[in-house]
Write a protein that holds these residues in place. Structure first.
Motif, PDB file in Angstrom:
ATOM      1  N   LEU A   1       7.452   2.030  -0.667  1.00 24.19           N
ATOM      2  CA  LEU A   1       5.929   2.728  -0.657  1.00 24.19           C
ATOM      3  C   LEU A   1       4.534   2.359  -0.631  1.00 24.19           C
ATOM      4  N   GLU A   2       3.857   2.613  -0.753  1.00 21.12           N
ATOM      5  CA  GLU A   2       2.463   2.609  -0.041  1.00 21.12           C
ATOM      6  C   GLU A   2       1.997   1.267  -1.035  1.00 21.12           C
ATOM      7  N   SER A   3       2.479   1.779  -2.722  1.00 19.60           N
ATOM      8  CA  SER A   3       1.674   0.574  -3.504  1.00 19.60           C
ATOM      9  C   SER A   3       2.628  -0.661  -4.133  1.00 19.60           C
ATOM     10  N   GLY A   4       3.618  -0.669  -2.789  1.00 20.67           N
ATOM     11  CA  GLY A   4       4.248  -2.188  -2.778  1.00 20.67           C
ATOM     12  C   GLY A   4       5.225  -1.682  -4.044  1.00 20.67           C
TER      13      GLY A   4
ATOM     14  N   ASN B   1       8.857  -0.230  -5.610  1.00 20.44           N
ATOM     15  CA  ASN B   1       9.726   1.383  -4.337  1.00 20.44           C
ATOM     16  C   ASN B   1       9.834   2.304  -5.867  1.00 20.44           C
TER      17      ASN B   1
END
Length: 334
Positions: A209-212, A214
């Protein structure tokens, strides 16, 4: 209504935890063959299953009638399980979601049978008759951390999950890849992860995801927050080890105040279904009904840090046994 007239309906025949679930149900005599109903996708063809030396038919969902006296256990996600959830809830049955279909839904109680099963008795008639059980990783970690709950300030987890955490198809893919490698052939890449599973260690089996993180990592954090409390700071990494069964997590906790290591050891030793060993492994845990804890030590970052590991049988203990315990409570008292 007597307990013998109740039925257990399982959606997820052939899923990774299915065989272990049947074994536990039979061992504990939770239901009789006559009380067990198995439901599958309309297009699937599955042979009758053997349970307690009796043959149990498998019924397509379009031909199955849900009823209030049933407890419906969802072992896998997908359209069939989603349809079963809707039909069973409409019929007034109890539903146990072991597939994460309702994850994040605050109207669904998250129940760990050892830690908060008393919440089942606190529900009123306006509450939904839907219960979620934590995923295998969250179930193991919550058990391991619960004895320290009042002392926890933050928790960082690195969970090494086995291939079976990804589902039965990934177990089959890893087995096929292993066979090809032993025969000097190039293995096929696993379709679900896009990577080789055999003799490999994946930093993430899912897209990031964008945050790094999953999705499974954030889901793990969410479930631990619900079980341990919102005031505990949490972070998690999940990688996939090239083993079929058995999970192991490395856990670093920061306590609210410094405790002697022997005090921490004593708290963990007295925890429910916990067994302290010097150097536990995932292999040690497979087949066990306990979460194995070990390598307990003071951290080197600050005096309030404690580091240890936890290992468990992800299918038998953390899914099958937990589901059976909840099913037993619902059949007996609800």
């Amino acid at each position: 209504m007597t307990e013998s007239t109740r039925e257990l309906v399982i959606v997820g025949v052939g899923s990774a935890p299915f065989d272990a679930l049947l074994e536990i149900l039979e061992e504990r005599k939770t239901v009789t063959p006559g009380q067990l109903k198995l439901v599958i996708d309309d297009e699937a063809e599955v042979d009758p299953q053997v349970f307690a030396n009796r043959s149990v038919a498998v019924t397509a969902i379009k031909d199955f009638t849900f009823a209030p006296e049933q407890v419906v256990l969802l072992l896998t996600a997908g359209e069939t399980a989603t349809a079963a959830l809707a039909k069973a809830e409409e019929a007034g049955a109890w539903i146990v979601d072991a597939a994460g279909i309702t994850r994040g839904d605050e109207s669904v109680a998250l129940i760990h049978p050892l830690l908060n099963s008393a919440e089942l008795n606190q529900r009123d008639e306006s509450d939904r008759k839907v219960i979620a059980v934590p995923g295998a990783g969250a179930a193991m970690l919550a058990e391991a951390l619960f004895p320290l709950k009042s002392q926890l300030q933050s928790v960082e987890v690195v969970l090494n999950q086995p291939v079976s955490a990804l589902g039965k198809s990934s177990v089959d893919a890893a087995a096929a890849q292993t066979a090809r490698l032993f025969n000097g052939q190039d293995p096929d890449v696993d379709e679900a992860t896009g990577q080789r599973l055999a003799f490999n260690h994946l930093s993430s089996a899912e897209a990031l995801l964008e945050s790094g993180h999953n999705f499974s990592e954030l889901a793990l954090v969410l479930e631990l927050r619900r079980l341990l409390g919102e005031d505990v700071a949490l972070d998690a990494s999940i990688n996939t080890a090239s083993v079929f069964h058995g999970q192991l997590a490395n856990i670093s906790v920061q306590l609210k105040e410094q405790l002697a290591l022997e005090t921490v050891r004593g708290l963990l030793t007295n925890g429910a279904r916990l067994e302290v060993r010097e150097r536990p492994s995932a292999q040690d845990a497979v087949g066990s009904e306990s979460t194995l804890l070990g390598r307990l030590r003071s951290g080197l970052i600050n005096p309030r840090q404690v580091v240890f590991c936890a290992a468990s049988d992800n299918l038998r203990k953390d899914v099958a046994i937990n589901c059976v315990q909840i099913v037993h409570l619902l059949l007996k008292t609800h």
